[in-house]
Each structure stands twice: as C-alpha cells, then as structure tokens.
Design a protein around this motif. Structure first.
Motif, PDB file in Angstrom:
ATOM      1  N   GLY A 237      37.604  70.948  47.821  1.00  0.00           N
ATOM      2  CA  GLY A 237      39.013  71.292  47.697  1.00  0.00           C
ATOM      3  C   GLY A 237      39.380  72.593  48.365  1.00  0.00           C
ATOM      4  O   GLY A 237      40.461  73.133  48.140  1.00  0.00           O
ATOM      5  N   TYR A 238      38.496  73.108  49.219  1.00  0.00           N
ATOM      6  CA  TYR A 238      38.692  74.440  49.780  1.00  0.00           C
ATOM      7  C   TYR A 238      39.224  74.428  51.217  1.00  0.00           C
ATOM      8  O   TYR A 238      39.295  75.491  51.856  1.00  0.00           O
ATOM      9  N   ALA A 239      39.573  73.280  51.737  1.00  0.00           N
ATOM     10  CA  ALA A 239      40.064  73.208  53.113  1.00  0.00           C
ATOM     11  C   ALA A 239      41.386  73.964  53.250  1.00  0.00           C
ATOM     12  O   ALA A 239      42.176  74.050  52.315  1.00  0.00           O
ATOM     13  N   GLY A 240      41.613  74.524  54.443  1.00  0.00           N
ATOM     14  CA  GLY A 240      42.891  75.162  54.731  1.00  0.00           C
ATOM     15  C   GLY A 240      42.903  76.666  54.618  1.00  0.00           C
ATOM     16  O   GLY A 240      43.970  77.277  54.672  1.00  0.00           O
ATOM     17  N   GLU A 241      41.722  77.310  54.510  1.00  0.00           N
ATOM     18  CA  GLU A 241      41.689  78.771  54.372  1.00  0.00           C
ATOM     19  C   GLU A 241      41.834  79.456  55.735  1.00  0.00           C
ATOM     20  O   GLU A 241      40.946  80.160  56.205  1.00  0.00           O
ATOM     21  N   PHE A 242      42.984  79.260  56.354  1.00  0.00           N
ATOM     22  CA  PHE A 242      43.248  79.846  57.665  1.00  0.00           C
ATOM     23  C   PHE A 242      43.245  81.370  57.611  1.00  0.00           C
ATOM     24  O   PHE A 242      42.926  82.031  58.603  1.00  0.00           O
ATOM     25  N   GLY A 243      43.610  81.936  56.493  1.00  0.00           N
ATOM     26  CA  GLY A 243      43.730  83.384  56.410  1.00  0.00           C
ATOM     27  C   GLY A 243      42.431  84.127  56.615  1.00  0.00           C
ATOM     28  O   GLY A 243      42.434  85.312  56.965  1.00  0.00           O
ATOM     29  N   HIS A 244      41.286  83.434  56.409  1.00  0.00           N
ATOM     30  CA  HIS A 244      39.991  84.092  56.551  1.00  0.00           C
ATOM     31  C   HIS A 244      39.363  83.872  57.929  1.00  0.00           C
ATOM     32  O   HIS A 244      38.259  84.352  58.180  1.00  0.00           O
ATOM     33  N   ASN A 245      40.043  83.144  58.797  1.00  0.00           N
ATOM     34  CA  ASN A 245      39.548  82.961  60.160  1.00  0.00           C
ATOM     35  C   ASN A 245      39.720  84.247  60.957  1.00  0.00           C
ATOM     36  O   ASN A 245      40.740  84.925  60.863  1.00  0.00           O
ATOM     37  N   LEU A 246      38.689  84.575  61.760  1.00  0.00           N
ATOM     38  CA  LEU A 246      38.762  85.782  62.581  1.00  0.00           C
ATOM     39  C   LEU A 246      39.724  85.596  63.749  1.00  0.00           C
ATOM     40  O   LEU A 246      39.721  84.557  64.409  1.00  0.00           O
ATOM     41  N   VAL A 247      40.530  86.605  63.982  1.00  0.00           N
ATOM     42  CA  VAL A 247      41.429  86.588  65.136  1.00  0.00           C
ATOM     43  C   VAL A 247      41.146  87.755  66.068  1.00  0.00           C
ATOM     44  O   VAL A 247      41.782  87.890  67.119  1.00  0.00           O
ATOM     45  N   THR A 248      40.188  88.619  65.706  1.00  0.00           N
ATOM     46  CA  THR A 248      39.674  89.653  66.603  1.00  0.00           C
ATOM     47  C   THR A 248      38.157  89.603  66.548  1.00  0.00           C
ATOM     48  O   THR A 248      37.570  89.089  65.596  1.00  0.00           O
ATOM     49  N   ALA A 249      37.504  90.149  67.564  1.00  0.00           N
ATOM     50  CA  ALA A 249      36.048  90.025  67.681  1.00  0.00           C
ATOM     51  C   ALA A 249      35.329  90.891  66.659  1.00  0.00           C
ATOM     52  O   ALA A 249      35.835  91.934  66.230  1.00  0.00           O
ATOM     53  N   PRO A 250      34.103  90.465  66.235  1.00  0.00           N
ATOM     54  CA  PRO A 250      33.271  91.321  65.383  1.00  0.00           C
ATOM     55  C   PRO A 250      32.934  92.622  66.091  1.00  0.00           C
ATOM     56  O   PRO A 250      33.129  92.782  67.302  1.00  0.00           O
TER      57      PRO A 250
END
Length: 396
Positions: A237-250
């Motif tokens: 039930g955890y699909a959709g956690e877009f907010g934790h996707n990286l948008v800048t490099a490590p």
C-alpha cells in the motif's frame, strides 16, 4: 463484493452493492438509468432501492421539473443522513469533517497545534472533535465510520502507520485506536492516495482511467496513481511516494544524499517563511502567493516549479498518464505560473509519452483530503450494504 456467488442472497447483496455504488458515484440516478446500467428488470431495481432506502442509505424523489408523456422515473440520491467522519492529521493542525456520500463535506473543524502530536494525543483530540460534530448531527444520522488520511506510509490491510516522518509516528495502529476511542469502525490510508481516489471519483479525474495525483501539504509531498481506473497500491500500500524521490544528485558516488528529495526542495515551509506567515490554511496560503509581487516570492515559486517539473517528467515517462492533478500548495504554485510548469514539463518529457497529457489543478479544493478519507469509510458499506446494515447503518 467481488463475486456474484450462486445463491439468491449472494446475488441480492451483489446487486445492492451495484445500485449503491452507482448512486454514490453519480449523486443522483434515475431508476430507469439504474435499470439500464445493471441489466436488471424494473421491479428488481425498485425492490433493491426500497431496501436501501429502508436502511437510510438512499432517498427517492420525483425528478425536478419533470414534463412529458408518461410517469417520470424516480431519481435516487444518497440519503443526506448517511455520513462518514473524515480525519486529516498534519504537522500544524488536525482537521475533522462530516462527509456525505458523493463527496459533500457538510461540516468541518480545524484544530491548530504548535507541533505534531503523538498518536495517543492525536486520537484523544480527534475523538473529542468527532464527539462535538456528532452532537450537531440529527438523531437520525447514519454514521458509517471514520476514515483517516495520514501523511505517511500506511499498511494497506490493517491501517498500521509504518512511518509518518513529519508527525514522528512509527508503527502506530491509529485506526484501531480511533475505533476504540470513538466506537465507530475506522480505517487509515496514505493521504495523497486518498486524494487521488477523490479526484478520480468526483473531481478533475472523473472519466479519466489513468492519472497521477501529487499533493503538497504541511507534512511534505505525497502522490497517488490510478491505472485503468484502479488505485495503484503496491504490495503493502506504499506506492506513490513521489516526495521522497531525489531531484538533485547525491553528494558523491559513495555518499548518501543529505537532501535533494522532492519534498525538501519543493516545500510549503519555505513559502510561508518568505511570506512572513507562521501558518496558513490552503486558501490563505494561495491568496498570499497570488497577491504578492515581491521578487523573492516570484523567484521561489519559479524555483520550486522548476524542481517540480523534474519530478513530473520522471513520473510521466514511467507511467504515461492522461492526466496529472496537482493538489494542496502544489496547485497554488501552479496557479501562480502555470505557463512555466507546462513549458518545462513539455520540454523535458519524451515526446511520445507526453502526447495527450494534461496538467490540471485538483478541483475539490481544501476539502479534497476529507473527501478521500471519507471514501475509505464508505468503501465497506458500498461493497456490501446488507452485511453492514446491522452494525453501522443504523441511526445512533
């Protein structure tokens, strides 16, 4: 109910579910349309509607301004006394609403807090708010249950909150605790997934089979996905956690990122700070953004839209939706400069994947998460009205 079964009672219960489901989604359906949509004969539909009316789940009335030859077909609507309590705990407030079937919020209260509350205190405050709202309902009210929209990872089968980082909750049985505290059945799920469901059923996503929904709130950014008309939940039930996707490099090839997640970069708190606001409800924040022409505010909105465009590019390339719906403060910054976001996403996304994609604001406004939470409470009733009639579908 998922299967017709073979005996008459199972068939009857299945058909009750079909009728109530149509009334729930459409809000007002004539008996003739119910007959056509279900393939049942008129007398069977009439009997099923009468049974649902006796349970205070639907009402029948003559159509408004009916004219023409012959007797007009009665219109079936959700019973106004059939309601759910909807709860949305956030960092800065706990909001509780009373919601009718078909997504009508008839009352709500926002309890502001200085800092996130623990689960026990959240349950205590919520139970008090529910009791206060219940006292204002008519004695004939049918309360089907409580739905909780949680900004975090919520396990699908039992509503256990595995992680709500902005609230400080880990492995908390909030649904079970609320059921014990209120006496009503309670269910919990991720807030943005419920927002996606609400927009799909009643808002911008009606009649759209494939959509992505992203919500921005005090507790970060979450998302939900509808694929071929069905919510995408994933295994737990955890699909959709877009907010934790990286948008800048490590920070380096062997270093974890110290930030750079979408919700770190596209952030409601940054907007409030620049606007000089300690807190604001969604309408207040949007009004402040749209009325400001300060260069630092405009620059921050443009920066956040640029970061958001990266996340949307990735999501569209992977999922190929027809519609992207932006809720919460994401809808507000989109309203501030929609042309910029549209241009950036179009320029970054694979041309074939972007064909036919529309980016729109959520249309259910500030009520969206309450409507989604209520859907969670209504779902078991609609799935089997007869089974639940003896427990929750009784006026209290």
């Amino acid at each position: 109910m998922n299967n017709r079964g073979t005996n008459l009672d199972t068939v009857r219960r299945y058909n009750l579910s079909r009728i109530l489901g149509l009334v729930h989604r459409e809000g007002a359906v004539s008996r003739s349309v119910l007959t056509r949509e279900t393939g049942l004969n008129r007398s069977t539909v009439a009997a099923l509607v009468s049974e649902l009316a006796a349970l205070h789940l639907v009402v029948e009335a003559e159509p408004d301004g009916a004219r023409g030859v012959g007797r007009p077909s009665p219109v079936v609507r959700p019973h106004p006394d059939c309601v759910a309590f909807a709860v949305n705990p956030e960092q800065d407030a706990i909001t509780v609403g009373v919601v009718r079937m078909h997504g009508e919020v008839v009352a709500q209260v926002r309890h502001e807090i200085d800092q996130p509350l623990g689960v026990a205190e959240t349950v205590r405050v919520t139970a008090e708010l529910i009791a206060g709202l219940r006292a204002e309902l008519p004695a004939s009210a049918v309360v089907v249950g409580v739905g909780v929209a949680v900004p975090g990872l919520v396990r699908m089968p039992d509503g256990l909150v595995r992680l709500a980082p902005h609230l400080g909750w880990v492995d908390e049985p909030v649904a079970t605790l609320l059921a014990d505290a209120t006496g009503y059945p309670a269910r919990a799920a991720n807030d943005a997934s419920l927002g996606a469901l609400a927009e799909h059923n009643f808002g911008a996503g009606r009649d759209v089979a494939d959509l992505i929904y992203l919500n921005g709130g005090a507790s970060g950014i979450g998302g939900g996905v509808i694929i071929r008309g069905t919510p995408l939940g994933g295994v737990g039930g955890y699909a959709g956690e877009f907010g934790h996707n990286l948008v800048t490099a490590p920070d380096g090839p062997d270093q974890p990122s110290t930030g750079g997640a979408l919700e770190d970069e596209v952030n409601r708190g940054r907007l409030l700070d620049l606007l000089g606001l300690k807190s604001a409800d969604p309408a207040q924040l949007e009004r402040a953004l749209l009325e400001s022409d300060a260069p630092e505010i405009c620059g921050e909105v443009e920066r956040q839209l640029g970061i958001l465009s990266i996340a949307l590019r990735n999501a569209i390339n992977v999922l190929n939706p027809e519609l992207v719906v932006l809720g919460g403060f994401l809808g507000s910054i989109y309203a501030a400069n929609s042309e910029l976001l549209d241009r950036l996403v179009a320029g970054q996304t694979l041309a074939a994947s972007y064909e036919g994609v529309r980016i729109v604001r959520a249309t259910l406004g500030a009520d969206l998460l309450l409507i989604g939470a209520a859907e969670l409470a209504f779902e078991p009733l609609i799935d089997d009205p007869a089974r639940l009639a003896g427990s929750v579908a009784t006026p209290v």
